[in-house]
Structure formats: structure tokens, C-alpha cells
Write an enzyme that holds these catalytic residues in place. Structure first.
Site, PDB file in Angstrom:
ATOM      1  N   HIS A  96       0.842  -1.195   0.000  1.00 50.35           N
ATOM      2  CA  HIS A  96       0.000   0.000   0.000  1.00 50.35           C
ATOM      3  C   HIS A  96       0.864   1.227   0.000  1.00 50.35           C
ATOM      4  CE1 HIS A  96      -2.255  -3.202   1.988  1.00 50.35           C
ATOM      5  NE2 HIS A  96      -3.201  -2.766   1.189  1.00 50.35           N
ATOM      6  N   ASP A 102      -0.023   4.487   4.851  1.00 50.30           N
ATOM      7  CA  ASP A 102      -0.249   4.399   3.416  1.00 50.30           C
ATOM      8  C   ASP A 102      -0.694   5.712   2.791  1.00 50.30           C
ATOM      9  OD1 ASP A 102      -2.583   4.505   4.725  1.00 50.30           O
ATOM     10  OD2 ASP A 102      -3.521   2.814   3.708  1.00 50.30           O
ATOM     11  N   THR A 113      -9.311   2.000   8.555  1.00 50.00           N
ATOM     12  CA  THR A 113      -9.402   1.875  10.001  1.00 50.00           C
ATOM     13  C   THR A 113     -10.169   3.044  10.582  1.00 50.00           C
ATOM     14  OG1 THR A 113      -7.135   1.108   9.872  1.00 50.00           O
ATOM     15  CG2 THR A 113      -8.025   1.478  12.058  1.00 50.00           C
ATOM     16  N   SER A 114      -9.761   4.238  10.206  1.00 49.07           N
ATOM     17  CA  SER A 114     -10.384   5.391  10.844  1.00 49.07           C
ATOM     18  C   SER A 114     -11.847   5.481  10.443  1.00 49.07           C
ATOM     19  CB  SER A 114      -9.628   6.662  10.522  1.00 49.07           C
ATOM     20  OG  SER A 114      -9.464   6.785   9.150  1.00 49.07           O
ATOM     21  N   GLY A 118     -10.988  -1.980  17.956  1.00 50.96           N
ATOM     22  CA  GLY A 118      -9.607  -1.808  17.504  1.00 50.96           C
ATOM     23  C   GLY A 118      -8.554  -2.289  18.474  1.00 50.96           C
ATOM     24  N   ASP A 132       0.831  11.189  15.152  1.00 48.46           N
ATOM     25  CA  ASP A 132      -0.095  10.228  14.547  1.00 48.46           C
ATOM     26  C   ASP A 132      -1.146  10.961  13.712  1.00 48.46           C
ATOM     27  OD1 ASP A 132      -1.430   7.647  14.238  1.00 48.46           O
ATOM     28  OD2 ASP A 132      -3.005   8.615  15.409  1.00 48.46           O
ATOM     29  N   ALA A 133      -1.404  10.421  12.525  1.00 51.31           N
ATOM     30  CA  ALA A 133      -2.347  11.070  11.612  1.00 51.31           C
ATOM     31  C   ALA A 133      -3.753  11.109  12.218  1.00 51.31           C
ATOM     32  CB  ALA A 133      -2.367  10.327  10.282  1.00 51.31           C
TER      33      ALA A 133
HETATM   34  P1  ADP Z   1      -5.740   2.950   7.455  1.00 52.88           P
HETATM   35  O1  ADP Z   1      -4.769   2.645   8.570  1.00 52.88           O
HETATM   36  O2  ADP Z   1      -6.713   1.855   7.220  1.00 52.88           O
HETATM   37  O3  ADP Z   1      -5.051   3.443   6.222  1.00 52.88           O
HETATM   38  P2  ADP Z   1      -6.379   5.705   8.079  1.00 52.88           P
HETATM   39  O4  ADP Z   1      -5.099   6.065   7.424  1.00 52.88           O
HETATM   40  O5  ADP Z   1      -7.583   6.437   7.639  1.00 52.88           O
HETATM   41  O6  ADP Z   1      -6.657   4.155   8.013  1.00 52.88           O
HETATM   42  O7  ADP Z   1      -6.261   5.967   9.636  1.00 52.88           O
HETATM   43  C1  ADP Z   1      -5.075   5.735  10.324  1.00 52.88           C
HETATM   44  C2  ADP Z   1      -5.293   6.153  11.762  1.00 52.88           C
HETATM   45  O8  ADP Z   1      -6.225   5.293  12.382  1.00 52.88           O
HETATM   46  C3  ADP Z   1      -4.051   6.070  12.602  1.00 52.88           C
HETATM   47  O9  ADP Z   1      -3.271   7.227  12.473  1.00 52.88           O
HETATM   48  C4  ADP Z   1      -4.599   5.880  14.000  1.00 52.88           C
HETATM   49  O10 ADP Z   1      -4.863   7.120  14.632  1.00 52.88           O
HETATM   50  C5  ADP Z   1      -5.947   5.234  13.764  1.00 52.88           C
HETATM   51  N1  ADP Z   1      -5.923   3.839  14.176  1.00 52.88           N
HETATM   52  C6  ADP Z   1      -5.309   2.809  13.578  1.00 52.88           C
HETATM   53  N2  ADP Z   1      -5.539   1.670  14.259  1.00 52.88           N
HETATM   54  C7  ADP Z   1      -6.308   2.002  15.325  1.00 52.88           C
HETATM   55  C8  ADP Z   1      -6.867   1.270  16.410  1.00 52.88           C
HETATM   56  N3  ADP Z   1      -6.701  -0.035  16.512  1.00 52.88           N
HETATM   57  N4  ADP Z   1      -7.600   1.948  17.327  1.00 52.88           N
HETATM   58  C9  ADP Z   1      -7.772   3.283  17.231  1.00 52.88           C
HETATM   59  N5  ADP Z   1      -7.269   4.016  16.208  1.00 52.88           N
HETATM   60  C10 ADP Z   1      -6.548   3.385  15.284  1.00 52.88           C
HETATM   61 MG    MG Z   2      -3.885   5.153   6.139  1.00 52.43          MG
END
Ligand code: ADP
Ligand code: MG
Length: 577
Positions: free
Chosen positions: A219, A397, A440-441, A482, A552-553
Site C-alpha cells: 500500500h 499508506d 481503520t479510521s 480496535g 499520529d495522523a
Molecule cells: P488505514 O490505517 O486503514 O489506512 P487511516 O489512514 O484512515 O486508516 O487511519 C489511520 C489512523 O487510524 C491512525 O493514524 C490511528 O490514529 C488510527 N488507528 C489505527 N488503528 C487504530 C486502532 N486499533 N484503534 C484506534 N485508532 C486506530
Molecule cells: Mg492510512
């Protein structure tokens, strides 16, 4: 980079429309879903194997739907997990009465979204199971197999599971064989150049001249180690060394091998590499069973290759060599596969009938505040979209900015269409956010908004304490889905301190809007304070060290959104605690 697109935000939908049109002889779209299935849909009495993930990996995943392979694929946006709603719709459409197996790469977003879909499908009587693909040896040490992410080895796992389902195996058997195939599959990759998302001009990461990245993700995640470039012979040995050292338990001397191009590498180069790969494997005394050299799991236009070994035994080999006929991969003749009759479409249980809202006037007025807050959050997400993507790309990613904008656009639209109270409006916004943002978000933000909606309800104007209680309930849901703790470097590291400060302000008698605004200052500082942390969950974990020094994003966007929502709350007259 991509040269052909209309609206980059609609790239996935446009791609699916073109794909289903070109290959209507093999596949069709699952009605009302971002998913495709074998032509004719579910087969009566046959297990359905449903794979999925983001797009950008063709022929993974939708390209291997067809006879002898997957029954369906759920398609997320580029490099983004599909939503729980879409995975659920695919499971429903493909339930032929013998069970459904979900299989996909081990990424937090996919695990959460398919997990919620599995719970829903099970609650409706579908025997739904999940097998995660964890083949990437660079993403975690051998002792932590379940932490590894899934890359090109998914191709072998899906092929074996699909063949088992097609010969009529039970769901228990298909699940067992998929687990076994995954346990015996290992992949290691190398990257020469990062990929570019449609509509963007910058690569997600760059590889310095004269270097290559070992252990890359699919990714756009950079590799775990930058090393000087070598010639093809040395590269082949470099890829094979760790794969040959880590033989899984029970491995014999017969292997299925995939030398996979990542999208920006010529087939001719792959064959040059293969010359040595084949020789070294033969030296090691291994017999290669129907090896494949080509593009099977790509990463847009990424320059690079990965090498996968699946250590076969008799039963796995029979399934690996079995015929398959899909748009992206064909082997042998499927004419002799057992014939299953198409399953009659399940009676549509439909969404719960949209009952008439019982919200009172005060709650309907509060719904306007919800809409204003969501609008403000969308505006800030648009303003910071590029920056959020940049932060996410350091170890993840790079899709966080686009995901937040997509989710909030859908949430504001759904809230705008909702004629109910504050609770109903937040619920509709949460569902839409999770469905459209993916990743995830996406699902976590969706759960958060829904929890706040559930808590504030649809009677009376929500009080500050209800709001704080709703966010706490949301934090519980986010942690349940999560499994992250404070300190793991996620959105929770901004949200939890925010909520503590907000609740403390309310307890001290501070008016709601003021308590919110002070808590936002805490959240902003807490998000910045994530910079030195090491991520313990999510996509950034395999590259934890790269993330150190960058906030952290998800925590950053959380602080921005909470801050943006403040003025909408402050304009509410006569607030009460
Ligand atoms: P992806 O990881 O699917 O590409 P995003 O980039 O939209 O999703 O979001 C990433 C953010 O999600 C991370 O910076 C973190 O803050 C949050 N995140 C990732 N895993 C978890 C988790 N298990 N619980 C809470 N927040 C999480
Ligand atoms: Mg991401």
C-alpha cells in the site's frame, strides 16, 4: 503515475463499472454493493469464498473472482479497506446455504470492517468464518506470525480455498485448508520506486538513487531496510535467503512459487530475476509446482517485486494445481468442476423500515447543531487533507486525509437528509462515515458518531454531560473494535485526554462550550505529543521506527475535528450541563 481518470475521488467506482462491463462473461456486480461475484451469484449448497481489500492491486482482488477461485470480492477505495456494510452485503448475496469464508490480508481496517460484517451475517444465520493472510515475513518476526500483514501470498491462499470450495468441501474443510495454506506461505519483497495515487503527482515514498527497499508493503508502505542496489543474481539470493531459512513446520520439498511484479516492473525483468530464483530453489533441493511469474498482487505503479513460497503437501498441491477461470488468472479447464445450481436469491430482509421519527422539537433543533459541527469538521478536513495524507505516508499508506474527507462528506450528506433528532442524525452520519471512508479510521469514526447519537437520544437538547458520556461510550466501542490502548499512538491519544478534560471542566461548573474549547487545547497538545511515540497497532506498526518524530495522523485529525466542531456548539443558546 495514473494518466487515465475522471474524478480521482470516483476512481474506484469508475474502475468497477468498466471492469464489470469488460468481463460480464465471468462476473457481475453484487446488487447495491461495491463488490463483484461470480456470474450467477451464490451456488446452492456450495461454500462461498469472499476476498477483498482496497483497489490498486489488480488482479487482486476482484480479478480472481470466477470458477475455481473466489466467489466474490469486496472492493474498497484505493488502498483502503472496504466498509463493513459492503462486506456484509456481499456475504448476504453469496450465502448459498453452506457458509461463507472471508479471507483478506491482515490489516487493522480490513479486520475491523470484515469483523463487523461477519457478526451481522452470523446474527442472520449465515455460517461466516474468517481466515487472515499473514505471509509478509518483513512485517513481524517469526515468533509473531499473527502480527504479520498479508501481501502477495494471499493469491495462493485464495486459490487453495477457492478450489476447495469449488469441489464441494464443507465450510470446516475450506476454513482448515485456507488456514493451512496461510501457515505455509511466506513472502518477501523489494521496492525500487514508490507508487502514485490517481490525481496526485508525488510518489507516496521515494527510494534514493542507487538504493532499494527490502520488505516493502503493498500500500505504498516503504520497506523496512534501505540497502544498495545489486544485480539480479544477488537480488534473487537476497530475496530467497530469509524465505529458505524460515521453513514452516511440516514443510516438504515441493513448493508453489510466485514471483510477483508490483505494477511498475517489466515482465522481462521478472524473468531475468526468475532465472536465478529457479536455480537457487533447485540447488536447495526443492521441486517447483506450477510457478507463476507476473503481476498477481500489484501496488498501482510501484516499482518492485516480491517472491512467495507456499510449502505444499499432497492436499494443498491438489488444490493449487486445480483449474480456475477468472478475468485475471486462468489455469486448466474448469469444464469438469462439480456443477452447483445457482441459489435462489435470499428474500430481502431489507433495512429496518425507516420508522417515523419520534424526536421532539428540542432534539430536532439540536440536530441543526450536529449538522453545523459536521460541516465545520468537513471544512477542516478539506483544508488539511494533504497534510494528513503526508503524515500518514511517513509510516502508513498516505490515505488518511482523503479518507477523512470522503467520510465527512458522506456524513454531512446523510445528516442533511435526516429529518430526525440529534441522535438519529448522528447515527445516520456515523453509518455513512463508516461506509464511505473505509479503512481503520472510517469504521472507528463511524462507531464513535453512532455511540454519541445513541447516548444523546432524540428527546430534549443534549446536555454537556450527555455529550461527554456519549464520547466515552464511543471510546469503549473504538477500543472493543480496535483493541488499542492510550499510548499506542492512535486517535485515542487525542480523544481520551480530550474527554477527560471536557468532563473535568463540566464537573467544575464550566459552561459546555468553554469546557469543550479548553479540552480542544488539551487534544491539540496531546496530538502533537504523539510524535515521539512508537505505534503499537495499525498499519504504521511494522514501520514503527519511521513514525517516531511525526505525530499520529488519526490523533491529528481528531484534534482538528474536535476543534472545528467547537464554534457550532458555542452558538447553541442557553446551554445546560
Ligand atoms: P488505514 O490505517 O486503514 O489506512 P487511516 O489512514 O484512515 O486508516 O487511519 C489511520 C489512523 O487510524 C491512525 O493514524 C490511528 O490514529 C488510527 N488507528 C489505527 N488503528 C487504530 C486502532 N486499533 N484503534 C484506534 N485508532 C486506530
Ligand atoms: Mg492510512
Amino acid at each position: 503515475m495514473a494518466h487515465i481518470y475522471d474524478d480521482p475521488a470516483a476512481f474506484k467506482d469508475d474502475m468497477v463499472a468498466g471492469y464489470t462491463s469488460a468481463y460480464a462473461r465471468y462476473i457481475e456486480q453484487v446488487p447495491d454493493a461495491s463488490a463483484v461475484m461470480r456470474r450467477g451469484g451464490a451456488r446452492q449448497g456450495k461454500v462461498s469464498v469472499i476476498i477483498g481489500g482496497g483497489c490498486g492491486h489488480y488482479p487482486a482482488f476482484c480479478g480472481v473472482v470466477g470458477a475455481g477461485f473466489a466467489d466474490g470480492a469486496v472492493i474498497g477505495d484505493i488502498f483502503t479497506s472496504p466498509s463493513a456494510e459492503q462486506a456484509y452485503r456481499a456475504a448476504r448475496a453469496l450465502d448459498g446455504g453452506a457458509g461463507v469464508l472471508f479471507s483478506f490480508g491482515n490489516y487493522a481496517g480490513d479486520v475491523m470492517n470484515f469483523g463487523v460484517a461477519q457478526d451481522r451475517a452470523r446474527a442472520e444465520g449465515t455460517d461466516c468464518r474468517t481466515v487472515l493472510v499473514t505471509d509478509d515475513i518483513a512485517s513481524a518476526p517469526a515468533g509473531e506470525l499473527t502480527k504479520r500483514r498479508g501481501i502477495a501470498g494471499g493469491f495462493c491462499v485464495f486459490k487453495i480455498a477457492g478450489a476447495a470450495a469449488d469441489r464441494g468441501d464443507s465450510i470446516d474443510e475450506v476454513e482448515r485448508l485456507a488456514i493451512k495454506a496461510n501457515d505455509r506461505t511466506r513472502t518477501f519483497g523489494v521496492g525500487f520506486a514508490g507508487c502514485t495515487l490517481p490525481g496526485q503527482t508525488e510518489r507516496l515514498f521515494t527510494v534514493p538513487d542507487g538504493e532499494m527497499e527490502l520488505g516493502l508493503g503493498i500500500h505504498g508502505e516503504p520497506g523496512i531496510e534501505s540497502v544498495p542496489r545489486t544485480n539480479a543474481t544477488q537480488l534473487a539470493r537476497r530475496l530467497l535467503d530469509p524465505l529458505l531459512t524460515e521453513r514452516p513446520d511440516g514443510a516438504g520439498d515441493r513448493v508453489a512459487v510466485i514471483l510477483n511484479g508490483l505494477g511498475g516492473t517489466k515482465y522481462e525483468e521478472l524473468f531475468v530475476l526468475w532465472k536465478t530464483v529457479a536455480a537457487v530453489l533447485a540447488e536447495a533441493g526443492l521441486t517447483l509446482v506450477l510457478p507463476e511469474v507476473g503481476e498477481l498482487v500489484t501496488s498501482l505503479d510501484m516499482g518492485g517485486a516480491s517472491l512467495t513460497l507456499t510449502w505444499l503437501d499432497e492436499e494443498l498441491e491438489e488444490l493449487w494445481v486445480a483449474p480456475a477461470e477468472t478475468p485475471g488468472f486462468r489455469r486448466g479447464s474448469v469444464a469438469d468442476l462439480p456443477r452447483f445450481e445457482p441459489a435462489s436469491a435470499r428474500a430481502d430482509q431489507g433495512q429496518a423500515a425507516a420508522g417515523t421519527s419520534t424526536a421532539d422539537d428540542a432534539s430536532r433543533a439540536a440536530a441543526d447543531t450536529v449538522r453545523a459541527a459536521l460541516d465545520a469538521m468537513l471544512a477542516t478536513a478539506i483544508e488539511h487533507e494533504t497534510e494528513l495524507g503526508r503524515i500518514d505516508a511517513v509510516a502508513g499508506d498516505g490515505d488518511h486525509g482523503t479518507g477523512m474527507v470522503r467520510g465527512l462528506r458522506a456524513a454531512t450528506a446523510a445528516a442533511g437528509d435526516c429529518a430526525g433528532g440529534a441522535g438519529e442524525t448522528l447515527d445516520a452520519a456515523g453509518i455513512a462515515f463508516g461506509d464511505r471512508a473505509g479503512g481503520t479510521s472510517g469504521i472507528l469514526w463511524g462507531l464513535l458518531l453512532q455511540a454519541v447519537g445513541r447516548t444523546v437520544g432524540n428527546t430534549g437538547r443534549p446536555t454537556g454531560n450527555q455529550l461527554a458520556g456519549g464520547i466515552r461510550a464511543g471510546i469503549d466501542d473504538v477500543q472493543r473494535a480496535g483493541k488499542a490502548q492510550v499510548g499506542d499512538k492512535t486517535m485515542l491519544d487525542a480523544l481520551v485526554p480530550f474527554t477527560d478534560a471536557f468532563a473535568a471542566g463540566l464537573d467544575a461548573g464550566t459552561p459546555c462550550a468553554q469546557a469543550w474549547s479548553s479540552a480542544c487545547a488539551v487534544a491539540t497538545q496531546a496530538a502533537a505529543d504523539t510524535a515521539p511515540m512508537t505505534p503499537k497497532v495499525g498499519r504504521a506498526r511494522p514501520l514503527a521506527q519511521r513514525s517516531v518524530g511525526t505525530p499520529d495522523a488519526g490523533a491529528t485529525s481528531m484534534a482538528l475535528c474536535l476543534t472545528a466542531a467547537g464554534p457550532a456548539l458555542a452558538t447553541t443558546e442557553g446551554e445546560q450541563r
